[in-house]
Design a protein around this motif. Structure first.
Motif, PDB file in Angstrom:
ATOM      1  N   VAL A  19       0.834  -1.208   0.000  1.00 36.23           N
ATOM      2  CA  VAL A  19       0.000   0.000   0.000  1.00 36.23           C
ATOM      3  C   VAL A  19       0.864   1.252   0.000  1.00 36.23           C
ATOM      4  N   GLY A  20       1.916   1.259   0.800  1.00 36.09           N
ATOM      5  CA  GLY A  20       2.751   2.448   0.852  1.00 36.09           C
ATOM      6  C   GLY A  20       3.915   2.279   1.814  1.00 36.09           C
ATOM      7  N   THR A  50      -2.274   8.155   0.247  1.00 38.08           N
ATOM      8  CA  THR A  50      -2.422   7.463  -1.030  1.00 38.08           C
ATOM      9  C   THR A  50      -3.851   7.429  -1.554  1.00 38.08           C
ATOM     10  N   SER A  51      -4.819   7.733  -0.693  1.00 35.07           N
ATOM     11  CA  SER A  51      -6.240   7.635  -1.029  1.00 35.07           C
ATOM     12  C   SER A  51      -6.693   6.186  -1.222  1.00 35.07           C
ATOM     13  N   TYR A  52      -5.849   5.238  -0.894  1.00 34.38           N
ATOM     14  CA  TYR A  52      -6.225   3.812  -0.968  1.00 34.38           C
ATOM     15  C   TYR A  52      -7.177   3.506   0.194  1.00 34.38           C
ATOM     16  N   PRO A  53      -8.327   2.899  -0.075  1.00 34.70           N
ATOM     17  CA  PRO A  53      -9.315   2.633   0.996  1.00 34.70           C
ATOM     18  C   PRO A  53      -8.899   1.437   1.852  1.00 34.70           C
ATOM     19  N   VAL A  54      -7.905   1.634   2.707  1.00 36.49           N
ATOM     20  CA  VAL A  54      -7.278   0.530   3.437  1.00 36.49           C
ATOM     21  C   VAL A  54      -8.278  -0.197   4.334  1.00 36.49           C
ATOM     22  N   ALA A  55      -9.007   0.544   5.177  1.00 32.03           N
ATOM     23  CA  ALA A  55      -9.902  -0.096   6.149  1.00 32.03           C
ATOM     24  C   ALA A  55     -10.981  -0.910   5.445  1.00 32.03           C
ATOM     25  N   THR A  56     -11.531  -0.367   4.366  1.00 28.33           N
ATOM     26  CA  THR A  56     -12.560  -1.085   3.603  1.00 28.33           C
ATOM     27  C   THR A  56     -11.993  -2.372   3.009  1.00 28.33           C
ATOM     28  N   THR A  60      -3.755  -3.479  -7.204  1.00 27.44           N
ATOM     29  CA  THR A  60      -3.027  -2.400  -7.871  1.00 27.44           C
ATOM     30  C   THR A  60      -2.325  -1.551  -6.823  1.00 27.44           C
ATOM     31  N   GLU A  61      -1.005  -1.582  -6.824  1.00 26.79           N
ATOM     32  CA  GLU A  61      -0.260  -0.835  -5.810  1.00 26.79           C
ATOM     33  C   GLU A  61      -0.279   0.660  -6.144  1.00 26.79           C
ATOM     34  N   GLN A  89      -3.679  13.005  -6.977  1.00 25.46           N
ATOM     35  CA  GLN A  89      -3.749  11.734  -7.698  1.00 25.46           C
ATOM     36  C   GLN A  89      -2.826  10.742  -7.006  1.00 25.46           C
ATOM     37  N   ALA A  90      -3.388   9.615  -6.572  1.00 26.41           N
ATOM     38  CA  ALA A  90      -2.540   8.713  -5.820  1.00 26.41           C
ATOM     39  C   ALA A  90      -2.806   7.252  -6.070  1.00 26.41           C
ATOM     40  N   VAL A  91      -4.055   6.849  -6.205  1.00 28.99           N
ATOM     41  CA  VAL A  91      -4.324   5.421  -6.268  1.00 28.99           C
ATOM     42  C   VAL A  91      -5.049   5.088  -7.555  1.00 28.99           C
ATOM     43  N   SER A  92      -4.639   4.016  -8.185  1.00 27.52           N
ATOM     44  CA  SER A  92      -5.309   3.524  -9.379  1.00 27.52           C
ATOM     45  C   SER A  92      -6.178   2.361  -8.971  1.00 27.52           C
ATOM     46  N   VAL A  93      -7.467   2.482  -9.083  1.00 20.82           N
ATOM     47  CA  VAL A  93      -8.354   1.356  -8.845  1.00 20.82           C
ATOM     48  C   VAL A  93      -9.127   1.108 -10.123  1.00 20.82           C
ATOM     49  N   ALA A  94      -9.450  -0.163 -10.346  1.00 17.95           N
ATOM     50  CA  ALA A  94     -10.122  -0.525 -11.596  1.00 17.95           C
ATOM     51  C   ALA A  94     -11.603  -0.179 -11.507  1.00 17.95           C
ATOM     52  N   ASN A  95     -11.877   1.110 -11.326  1.00 17.54           N
ATOM     53  CA  ASN A  95     -13.264   1.550 -11.229  1.00 17.54           C
ATOM     54  C   ASN A  95     -13.319   3.036 -11.554  1.00 17.54           C
TER      55      ASN A  95
END
Length: 800
Positions: free
Chosen positions: A223-224, A306-312, A338-339, A503-509
């Motif tokens: 994640v980071g 990173t804006s990555y939804p870690v807890a979810t 996706t890192e 801009q930080a995280v690439s998610v397939a959505n």
């Protein structure tokens, strides 16, 4: 895919420590996604106010001390399918390690028994890592003096040592450099059931942490990364943190990444694991110093960075979901494998309540922090640790200039919270950077960034600002910092200070949009706003841990209410607040460290309906749209009594509501509080309290929130305290009241009215069915209506 035999989940909640602010906010995302996916949720928690707004998701909320015995009692009574400890603090891992073999078919989700136990048992940690051929520091724990001295001879000095007591408490690590210091440590008064723990000292090594997500199918992603600017030997939370770790080249990063993934595999961790490393760049030695198999302060910081939804993501991984097939909500998929690739630097800088120097060591001394974003090390250092507006760096500069070289060198070898200022002064005197790096353990990229800042400051002080260098300096974040206040007169700066999308995280959505921005240097504005009318919420720059919990609760309630009322919420400030995932597509967050948004003109003035100011620095303004939400003390008679009430009041300028009344009584040396007791008040009490509030609001002519305290003396109520705005009671009032005060406030700011000639029942209207009893601000109980009547009856016996 997911575990098909898990339908009910018991969550081990955080304890009532201020350290758990980050866990409380992560808890919302965790239970939100579990609730959407159809799981039946319960929680055991000591302080229900730490649940923030997540309380609506639970089938059962058990308010008890969070211990293994109480968790076991719940399991034996209700037989949940599983237990989730990842949003509890370290205590939750201790509980998991104590439940092995005692809970029958109930599953432990996330960290395994061995992983939980290894966070407490250093011997097990060393054994597992050694067996897996992972680098770990040699360690001994013994009460045998011969064994201890023999081990020390095998590893040599320096070492670190501590006493470990049978109840898991320890004395804290002590640095020992020679035999004389060791003899003094060993000669200290001994206590039964105590062991001495010895490790090789790695003081001066660089410190890094890597956070890994892993599913039960052995798929992992990074994640980071976080780097401590200060080396090991200084407490992690007293160090300036940088994400990503900029001093690691790709080969070093991949090496530590592989170690992290291997550790997660060794302990069969499903969910999240943060691994701490010590790295010596001179010898390329690296060691794993600890790991945290749960959500923590670091995972929350990385989620912000990173804006990555870690807890979810962690909640779903614990339930058996594939890492590449996670859901942002029920039915909305994204690829969690996706890192994140971050296009900026995020930094956390500790803060101290006093301006003086503090020596830094293994014990934490800071009491708050600030978080900043930028595109260069120079920019984040200028915005944070070297920001004169926050840290009085100009005064530090003047004090350090008075020192001779020997005195300055003393400051270098004994680090304080002025370390970056000390190093800057040393480089102004032409101390060599490689020597400073070797002495302090601070890596060269940071010393180079400090040198660049010094060079720019020289240009500014000598007035050599022109078109060829002004843009370069702005990109380093020098606007309005320290000596660079001279730049404020340059019109060119404002045009080059813009808002950038984080801009930080690439998610397939494609539907996942994180409206998160920060003020930086540049040539184009990326702020995207809707055509809806807006309410701006301005937050403080620096807050304590307790203040952050309160403000995160208020920010979420405000943003949710503003959106539900058809407006666009815009949160402006530097508080490290990540909106819950359900709100991130609806709220615009702007990191504004220098209050520049006010002058940039990027939000059309006629599109702003109201401005809600949560900052403590109340500013006089003629703008009638500004609503000051933080508390102002208007009255304090210093009168105390055995019985009192605290009343939250919301007014439209003509009429008022009192939806929450907290009853307080001192009995037998203890302080009892029950909220909200509106429906248990007598008609006489309602009438008297209402009359006193009317008197206090006679001159009130606008929408406002008030907090009153009244004391009962000789069977009469007396008004003793009056506050305008939000006090620390806001969470208790909001959670206790079925009438949501913050939403009511937003509606009133939009022009709604309370109504004339309301009956006392309507003024004090509240139809709760659960009531929070607090004893000495430490013990909490949730009571039903009958239990509340009984407790009030006991307390009122001696009321007169």
């Amino acid at each position: 895919m997911e575990l098909d035999d898990v339908h009910s989940i018991l969550i081990i909640g955080p304890t009532s420590s201020d350290k758990n602010v980050d866990l409380s906010t992560a808890l919302y995302d965790t239970v939100d996604i579990l609730h959407q996916l159809g799981y039946k949720l319960s929680i055991i928690v000591e302080n229900p106010t730490s649940l923030l707004s997540s309380g609506t998701f639970y089938d059962k909320t058990v308010v008890e001390k969070v211990t293994g015995d109480n968790v076991l009692k719940y399991v034996q009574k209700y037989h949940p399918d599983s237990i989730l400890p990842t949003v509890g603090d370290r205590n939750a891992l201790g509980i998991v390690s104590s439940l092995n073999g005692k809970i029958g078919e109930t599953k432990i989700l996330g960290p395994s028994f061995a992983a939980s136990l290894a966070t407490f048992k250093r011997e097990l940690f060393i054994k597992k890592l050694t067996h897996a051929n992972l680098p770990v520091i040699k360690f001994v724990s013994s009460d045998d003096e011969k064994e201890i001295y023999s081990f020390i001879r095998s590893i040599g000095f320096p070492i670190i040592a501590r006493r470990r007591y049978s109840n898991r408490h320890s004395s804290g690590w002590t640095n020992i450099n020679n035999l004389f210091e060791l003899d003094n440590f060993m000669a200290m008064e001994d206590i039964s059931d105590t062991k001495i723990e010895i490790e090789r000292s790695i003081r001066g090594f660089s410190e890094y942490s890597f956070t890994i997500l892993r599913d039960r199918y052995d798929n992992s992603s990074l994640v980071g990364t976080i780097e401590d600017i200060e080396p090991i030997g200084i407490h992690h939370l007293d160090s300036n943190l940088i994400s990503p770790a900029v001093s690691l080249n790709d080969s070093k990063l991949q090496r530590l990444r592989n170690f992290s993934i291997k550790l997660a595999r060794t302990f069969n961790i499903v969910g999240v694991c943060t691994v701490h490393f010590a790295y010596n760049h001179a010898t390329n030695e690296s060691y794993i110093t600890e790991f945290i198999p749960r959500l923590s302060e670091e995972t929350k910081f990385l989620e912000y960075a990173t804006s990555y939804p870690v807890a979810t993501a962690v909640a779903q991984l614990c339930l058996g979901y594939h890492l590449d097939k996670l859901q942002l909500d029920a039915g909305n998929y994204f690829n969690g494998a996706t890192e994140p690739f971050v296009d900026h630097i995020t930094s956390r800088f500790p803060q101290w309540s006093t301006n003086g120097q503090r020596y830094l060591g293994p014990s934490k001394t800071s009491n708050s922090s600030i978080v900043v974003n930028g595109f260069s090390l120079e920019e984040v250092l200028n915005k944070g640790a070297l920001n004169d507006k926050l840290n009085n760096n100009f005064n530090r500069y003047n004090e350090l200039r008075k020192l001779d070289d020997d005195e300055l060198f003393e400051k270098i070898i004994h680090p304080t919270n002025w370390m970056l200022d000390v190093l800057s002064e040393a480089m102004r005197r032409n101390f060599e950077k490689p020597v400073l790096s070797e002495i302090t353990g601070i890596n060269m990229p940071y010393l180079t960034a400090l040198q660049n800042i010094i060079d720019n400051s020289l240009i500014i002080r000598e007035g050599e600002i022109d078109g060829s260098n002004v843009e370069h300096m702005v990109n380093m974040g020098v606007k309005g910092v320290g000596h660079s206040k001279l730049l404020l007169d340059s019109p060119d700066i404002v045009t080059k200070t813009v808002v950038k999308n984080k801009q930080a995280v690439s998610v397939a959505n494609n539907d996942f949009i994180n409206h998160n921005y920060f003020v930086t240097g540049g040539i184009s504005n990326e702020l995207q706003l809707s055509d809806r009318m807006k309410i701006i919420v301005r937050t403080p720059i620096i807050t304590s841990k307790t203040d952050i919990m309160i403000r995160q609760f208020v920010l979420f309630q405000l943003a949710k209410s503003i959106d539900q009322n058809g407006l666009e919420p815009i949160i402006i400030g530097r508080e490290p607040w990540n909106a819950p995932l359900s709100m991130r597509r609806k709220v615009v967050e702007i990191d504004d460290p220098h209050m520049e948004m006010k002058n940039l003109g990027l939000i059309k003035n006629d599109s702003v309906l109201n401005i809600i100011d949560l900052s403590k620095n109340l500013i006089e303004t003629d703008d009638k749209r500004v609503f000051q939400f933080s508390a102002q003390e208007l009255k304090n008679l210093k009168l105390t009594g055995g019985t009192s009430v605290r009343v939250m009041v919301v007014s439209d300028g003509e009429n008022f509501l009192a939806p929450s009344v907290i009853y307080q009584a001192k009995r037998d040396g203890h302080l009892y509080e029950i909220s909200s007791v509106n429906q248990f008040m007598t008609v006489e009490d309602r009438a008297n309290i209402s009359r006193l509030i009317k008197q206090e609001l006679e001159d009130d002519s606008k929408v406002d929130i008030y907090n009153f305290e009244l004391v009962k003396s000789n069977d009469h109520w007396l008004m003793t305290k009056k506050y305008r705005g939000m006090t620390n009671d806001i969470i208790r009032h909001e959670l206790a009241s079925s009438v949501h005060v913050i939403d009511t406030l937003v509606k009133l700011l939009l022009g709604n009215k309370i109504g004339d000639d309301l009956t006392l029942e309507k003024v004090f209207d509240n139809f709760d069915d659960k009531y929070l009893l607090t004893i000495d601000s430490k013990r909490y109980q949730l009571l039903d209506e009958e239990e509340t009547k009984i407790e009030l009856s006991k307390l009122r016996k001696n009321e007169n």
